[in-house]
Design a protein around this motif. Sequence first.
Motif, PDB file in Angstrom:
ATOM      1  N   THR A   8       0.869  -1.118  -0.022  1.00 38.61           N
ATOM      2  CA  THR A   8      -0.002  -0.145  -0.078  1.00 38.61           C
ATOM      3  C   THR A   8       0.858   1.093   0.089  1.00 38.61           C
ATOM      4  OG1 THR A   8      -1.538  -1.144   1.324  1.00 38.61           O
ATOM      5  CG2 THR A   8      -1.937   1.205   1.266  1.00 38.61           C
ATOM      6  N   LEU A   9       0.417   2.262  -0.918  1.00 35.53           N
ATOM      7  CA  LEU A   9       1.160   3.391  -0.921  1.00 35.53           C
ATOM      8  C   LEU A   9       0.170   4.555  -0.570  1.00 35.53           C
ATOM      9  CD1 LEU A   9       3.022   2.566  -4.283  1.00 35.53           C
ATOM     10  CD2 LEU A   9       4.086   2.585  -2.123  1.00 35.53           C
ATOM     11  N   PRO A  10       0.137   4.820   0.372  1.00 35.03           N
ATOM     12  CA  PRO A  10      -1.133   5.831   0.862  1.00 35.03           C
ATOM     13  C   PRO A  10      -0.830   7.233   0.427  1.00 35.03           C
ATOM     14  CG  PRO A  10       0.198   5.105   2.751  1.00 35.03           C
ATOM     15  CD  PRO A  10       0.753   4.334   1.748  1.00 35.03           C
ATOM     16  N   LEU A  38      -4.530   5.500 -16.808  1.00 34.99           N
ATOM     17  CA  LEU A  38      -3.946   6.769 -16.576  1.00 34.99           C
ATOM     18  C   LEU A  38      -4.125   7.471 -15.089  1.00 34.99           C
ATOM     19  CD1 LEU A  38      -5.992   8.187 -19.693  1.00 34.99           C
ATOM     20  CD2 LEU A  38      -3.558   7.954 -19.559  1.00 34.99           C
ATOM     21  N   GLY A  39      -3.270   8.368 -14.689  1.00 33.28           N
ATOM     22  CA  GLY A  39      -3.491   8.908 -13.461  1.00 33.28           C
ATOM     23  C   GLY A  39      -2.835   7.968 -12.218  1.00 33.28           C
ATOM     24  N   ALA A  40      -2.422   6.558 -12.774  1.00 32.56           N
ATOM     25  CA  ALA A  40      -1.931   5.499 -11.623  1.00 32.56           C
ATOM     26  C   ALA A  40      -0.881   5.855 -10.578  1.00 32.56           C
ATOM     27  CB  ALA A  40      -1.812   4.238 -12.218  1.00 32.56           C
ATOM     28  N   GLY A  41      -0.003   6.836 -11.207  1.00 29.81           N
ATOM     29  CA  GLY A  41       1.314   7.192 -10.363  1.00 29.81           C
ATOM     30  C   GLY A  41       2.578   7.017 -10.920  1.00 29.81           C
ATOM     31  N   LYS A  42       2.451   6.306 -12.383  1.00 30.19           N
ATOM     32  CA  LYS A  42       3.729   5.782 -13.062  1.00 30.19           C
ATOM     33  C   LYS A  42       4.738   7.205 -13.105  1.00 30.19           C
ATOM     34  CE  LYS A  42       1.494   4.684 -16.445  1.00 30.19           C
ATOM     35  NZ  LYS A  42       0.121   5.121 -16.266  1.00 30.19           N
ATOM     36  N   THR A  43       4.636   8.175 -13.337  1.00 33.92           N
ATOM     37  CA  THR A  43       5.465   9.383 -13.345  1.00 33.92           C
ATOM     38  C   THR A  43       5.618   9.706 -12.041  1.00 33.92           C
ATOM     39  OG1 THR A  43       4.497   9.923 -15.513  1.00 33.92           O
ATOM     40  CG2 THR A  43       5.978  11.469 -14.538  1.00 33.92           C
ATOM     41  N   THR A  44       5.138   9.758 -11.315  1.00 35.99           N
ATOM     42  CA  THR A  44       5.328  10.152  -9.589  1.00 35.99           C
ATOM     43  C   THR A  44       6.423   9.354  -9.084  1.00 35.99           C
ATOM     44  OG1 THR A  44       3.100  10.720  -9.397  1.00 35.99           O
ATOM     45  CG2 THR A  44       4.488  10.374  -7.452  1.00 35.99           C
ATOM     46  N   LEU A  45       6.368   7.588  -9.635  1.00 35.20           N
ATOM     47  CA  LEU A  45       7.097   6.607  -9.130  1.00 35.20           C
ATOM     48  C   LEU A  45       8.422   7.049  -9.924  1.00 35.20           C
ATOM     49  CD1 LEU A  45       7.967   4.558  -7.004  1.00 35.20           C
ATOM     50  CD2 LEU A  45       6.987   3.083  -8.700  1.00 35.20           C
ATOM     51  N   GLY A 133      -8.741   4.478  -2.992  1.00 37.46           N
ATOM     52  CA  GLY A 133      -8.881   5.549  -2.234  1.00 37.46           C
ATOM     53  C   GLY A 133      -8.408   6.741  -2.587  1.00 37.46           C
ATOM     54  N   LYS A 134      -7.653   7.520  -1.773  1.00 32.20           N
ATOM     55  CA  LYS A 134      -6.708   8.554  -2.335  1.00 32.20           C
ATOM     56  C   LYS A 134      -5.391   7.944  -2.651  1.00 32.20           C
ATOM     57  CE  LYS A 134      -9.544  12.226   0.238  1.00 32.20           C
ATOM     58  NZ  LYS A 134      -9.498  12.776   1.228  1.00 32.20           N
ATOM     59  N   GLY A 135      -5.031   6.800  -2.166  1.00 32.99           N
ATOM     60  CA  GLY A 135      -3.699   6.553  -2.165  1.00 32.99           C
ATOM     61  C   GLY A 135      -3.474   5.539  -3.498  1.00 32.99           C
ATOM     62  N   ARG A 136      -2.555   4.522  -3.594  1.00 31.25           N
ATOM     63  CA  ARG A 136      -2.250   3.561  -4.601  1.00 31.25           C
ATOM     64  C   ARG A 136      -2.063   2.136  -3.885  1.00 31.25           C
ATOM     65  NH1 ARG A 136      -4.167   7.647  -6.344  1.00 31.25           N
ATOM     66  NH2 ARG A 136      -3.393   8.782  -8.164  1.00 31.25           N
ATOM     67  N   ILE A 137      -2.019   0.816  -4.671  1.00 30.71           N
ATOM     68  CA  ILE A 137      -1.432  -0.140  -4.463  1.00 30.71           C
ATOM     69  C   ILE A 137      -0.482  -0.496  -5.563  1.00 30.71           C
ATOM     70  CG2 ILE A 137      -2.163  -2.607  -4.271  1.00 30.71           C
ATOM     71  CD1 ILE A 137      -3.266  -1.450  -2.192  1.00 30.71           C
TER      72      ILE A 137
HETATM   73  N1  LIG Z   1       0.525   7.058  -3.757  1.00 34.14           N
HETATM   74  C1  LIG Z   1      -0.132   8.102  -4.061  1.00 34.14           C
HETATM   75  N2  LIG Z   1      -1.079   8.590  -3.191  1.00 34.14           N
HETATM   76  C2  LIG Z   1      -1.718   9.838  -3.635  1.00 34.14           C
HETATM   77  N3  LIG Z   1      -1.594  10.406  -4.709  1.00 34.14           N
HETATM   78  C3  LIG Z   1      -0.687   9.829  -5.622  1.00 34.14           C
HETATM   79  C4  LIG Z   1      -0.023   8.876  -5.409  1.00 34.14           C
HETATM   80  N4  LIG Z   1       0.710   8.700  -6.421  1.00 34.14           N
HETATM   81  C5  LIG Z   1       0.532   9.538  -7.325  1.00 34.14           C
HETATM   82  N5  LIG Z   1      -0.537  10.338  -6.950  1.00 34.14           N
HETATM   83  C6  LIG Z   1      -1.038  11.505  -7.889  1.00 34.14           C
HETATM   84  O1  LIG Z   1      -1.643  10.887  -8.751  1.00 34.14           O
HETATM   85  C7  LIG Z   1      -1.673  11.855  -9.940  1.00 34.14           C
HETATM   86  C8  LIG Z   1      -1.388  11.361 -11.140  1.00 34.14           C
HETATM   87  O2  LIG Z   1       0.274  10.485 -10.854  1.00 34.14           O
HETATM   88  P1  LIG Z   1       0.918  10.535 -12.298  1.00 34.14           P
HETATM   89  O3  LIG Z   1       0.968  11.836 -13.195  1.00 34.14           O
HETATM   90  O4  LIG Z   1       2.355   9.825 -11.724  1.00 34.14           O
HETATM   91  O5  LIG Z   1       0.174   9.205 -13.059  1.00 34.14           O
HETATM   92  P2  LIG Z   1       0.610   8.661 -14.332  1.00 34.14           P
HETATM   93  O6  LIG Z   1       0.426   7.089 -14.029  1.00 34.14           O
HETATM   94  O7  LIG Z   1       1.929   9.118 -14.648  1.00 34.14           O
HETATM   95  O8  LIG Z   1      -0.509   9.119 -15.252  1.00 34.14           O
HETATM   96  P3  LIG Z   1      -0.463   9.089 -16.789  1.00 34.14           P
HETATM   97  O9  LIG Z   1      -0.333   7.798 -17.369  1.00 34.14           O
HETATM   98  O10 LIG Z   1      -1.925   9.575 -17.149  1.00 34.14           O
HETATM   99  O11 LIG Z   1       0.540  10.030 -17.506  1.00 34.14           O
HETATM  100  C9  LIG Z   1      -0.684  12.938  -9.377  1.00 34.14           C
HETATM  101  O12 LIG Z   1      -1.356  14.140  -9.123  1.00 34.14           O
HETATM  102  C10 LIG Z   1       0.234  12.475  -8.144  1.00 34.14           C
HETATM  103  O13 LIG Z   1       0.549  13.319  -7.280  1.00 34.14           O
END
Ligand SMILES: Nc1ncnc2c1ncn2[C@@H]1O[C@H](COP(=O)(O)OP(=O)(O)OP(=O)(O)O)[C@@H](O)[C@H]1O
Length: 151
Positions: A8-10, A38-45, A133-137
Amino acid sequence: MTGAMRETLPDLAAMDALGERIAVRLRAGDVIALEGGLGAGKTTLARAIIAALGYCGEVPSPTFTIIETYDAPPLKVPVVHADFYRLERPDEAEEIGLDEYRDGAALIAEWPDHAGGFAHERTCLSIRLETEGKGRIAVFHAGEDWLERMP
Ligand SMILES: Nc1ncnc2c1ncn2[C@@H]1O[C@H](COP(=O)(O)OP(=O)(O)OP(=O)(O)O)[C@@H](O)[C@H]1O
């Protein structure tokens, strides 16, 4: 991070912590395959890994450039950060010179399936991110070499 582990990555701090754990194990030639919608958090990681490797600047999303490169130094390991979402055929990855970019670098690949996938590579760590929820798995699948590196 073992065979097929879930975590879990909250929040964003958890993404940073995961990025640090990956960065300490990362070597040239490795593939970190980041899957999820889309928006799963890939770029964030990806940003968390690149920052943990020692990069202080802005890390642009490679959505439009497809490939962004980061040298060592300042990074501990050179990195190719790629987003294959816009590829129409897996062959295009070769055509844009992915193999040349990858030479001597680690690859962080978003939408790896659009480039043919990398799961067959021994050094591949695949991470699927899902919203909860607001986080990620995160669901991990590690190649043999990654598993051997685990403490
Ligand atoms: N573990 C997390 N908990 C809460 N919010 C998160 C978490 N990881 C990422 N986010 C938020 O989710 C949003 C989307 O993240 P991100 O742009 O990294 O997604 P992505 O998978 O790269 O999307 P895309 O494929 O559309 O480019 C961002 O606003 C980011 O801050």
